[in-house]
Design an enzyme around this catalytic site. Structure first.
Site, mmCIF file in Angstrom:
data_model
loop_
_atom_site.group_PDB
_atom_site.id
_atom_site.type_symbol
_atom_site.label_atom_id
_atom_site.label_comp_id
_atom_site.label_asym_id
_atom_site.label_seq_id
_atom_site.Cartn_x
_atom_site.Cartn_y
_atom_site.Cartn_z
ATOM 1 N N SER A 156 6.023 -43.786 63.321
ATOM 2 C CA SER A 156 5.147 -43.972 62.161
ATOM 3 C C SER A 156 5.639 -43.119 60.995
ATOM 4 C CB SER A 156 3.709 -43.574 62.509
ATOM 5 O OG SER A 156 2.915 -43.582 61.344
ATOM 6 N N HIS A 157 5.292 -43.538 59.767
ATOM 7 C CA HIS A 157 5.579 -42.722 58.592
ATOM 8 C C HIS A 157 4.827 -41.387 58.672
ATOM 9 C CE1 HIS A 157 7.098 -46.413 56.898
ATOM 10 N NE2 HIS A 157 7.370 -45.835 55.751
ATOM 11 N N SER A 158 3.720 -41.405 59.399
ATOM 12 C CA SER A 158 2.863 -40.222 59.449
ATOM 13 C C SER A 158 2.978 -39.529 60.798
ATOM 14 C CB SER A 158 1.415 -40.641 59.191
ATOM 15 O OG SER A 158 0.529 -39.722 59.781
ATOM 16 N N ASP A 182 5.483 -48.750 62.604
ATOM 17 C CA ASP A 182 4.505 -49.219 61.611
ATOM 18 C C ASP A 182 5.216 -50.095 60.567
ATOM 19 O OD1 ASP A 182 5.653 -47.162 60.136
ATOM 20 O OD2 ASP A 182 3.819 -46.005 59.894
#
Lengths: 208, 129
Positions: free
Chosen positions: B8-10, B67
């Site tokens: 994920s980017h996060s 994602d």
């Protein structure tokens, strides 16, 4: 003394960093608003990571690509990262470049971006600046233009390409969520590709 | 057992999905969360994802859930960067539901193909019955 290829990279990096807010504003219109920040962060890292004395242009471009892959963060990371790494393979072992090499480099770059982004020209992406620039290069080489003439023609074609991105809708990336509403805005990726080309042209002119 | 990589980017999103997947598959399962950039900021890093794939593999291959946007592109780049001979498949599935379905299948000893198939079925599950 830094090598020419490092100095050229520095020129590209400085142009990207100078245009950070401009690129971010463009991306805020139709994307997630991080293109300028991400590219500036990437090139700041590139200028730190690439050895200034390295003569092999392939090694320099490979290191540039690898750094962009891990430091940019957004989609432009794998796209520009792949582009620089493909360019690296095209000029491996070379310590100087002739304008004819630009053709091989462009072909590698375009192939890499198409493969990574699964994109074709006309989808409001970097390719809409780079592919016309490549076409202009091929034509200029056939006409026997010198390096400066070729690079000028490439930049003019890329500028037109960026203008063209205003007239089409995005079908790739975050901007594709906007569909028709992306029309009227120029593509940030095509713009950063144009800025890169202009920096290379200016560097070549200063070092002719 | 098939390994699972969650991209994920996060950092927090990847770790949160990891927690839910581990709850289903058990602690001893090879699930790796690759979230954000090295400095913790939002983004994806192909080299960190590549390292995650290597960590998750125990010889039976790896299913990767990502994602949006550069999550997919950086994961594809990561696969290209692999020096090891590891079979990796990016599941065309929502990251959270896909990771949980994959975790359940993998923990039951299913082969890579089955795990990917199950993860991709997560696209079709109705939440409201």
């Amino acid at each position: 003394m830094a090598t020419k290829v490092y100095q050229c990279l520095q020129k590209i990096g400085e142009a990207i960093i100078e245009n950070k807010d401009f690129l971010t504003d463009l991306d805020r219109e139709i994307g997630d608003g991080d293109h300028g920040v991400n590219m500036a962060r990437g090139f700041t890292e590139v200028l730190n990571a690439v050895p200034q004395e390295e003569e092999d242009i392939g090694v320099v471009l490979k290191k540039t690509g690898m750094t962009l892959l891990s430091k940019v963060g957004g989609a432009s990371g794998p796209l520009y990262g792949t582009a620089y790494m493909k360019a690296a393979s095209a000029v491996q072992g070379k310590t100087t470049l002739e304008i004819q090499d630009a053709r091989t480099i462009c072909e590698a770059v375009i192939g890499g971006i198409k493969m990574r982004g699964k994109a074709e020209p006309g989808e409001k992406t970097m390719l809409d600046a780079i592919v016309p620039a490549y076409d202009a290069l091929v034509k200029s080489l056939e006409e026997g233009k010198d390096a400066a003439g070729c690079l000028d023609a490439m930049c003019q074609a890329a500028e037109k390409g960026v203008e063209y991105t205003k007239t089409i809708k995005a079908t790739k990336g975050r901007a594709s969520y906007l569909g028709e509403r992306s029309i009227g805005h120029q593509d940030p990726g095509a713009t950063s590709s144009l800025i890169t080309l202009q920096a290379i042209r200016d560097f070549a002119a200063e070092n002719a | 057992m098939v390994g699972i990589v969650i991209v994920s980017h996060s950092k927090k999103a990847a770790e949160g999905i990891y927690e839910l997947a581990v709850q289903m598959a058990g602690e001893d399962h090879k699930i790796v969360a690759v979230g954000g950039m090295e400095d913790g900021s939002i983004g994806t890093d192909a080299f960190r994802i590549r390292d995650g794939i290597v960590k998750a593999d125990d010889g039976d291959g790896v299913v990767l859930l990502a994602d949006l946007g550069s999550g997919i592109m950086s994961s594809q780049t990561a696969i290209d960067l692999l020096e090891e001979d590891i079979e990796v498949v990016i599941a065309d599935a929502p990251i959270l539901e896909g990771a949980i379905s994959a975790a359940v299948q993998a923990s039951m000893g299913a082969a890579l193909k089955e795990v990917v198939k199950e993860a991709e079925l997560a696209n079709k599950i109705s939440k409201l019955g």
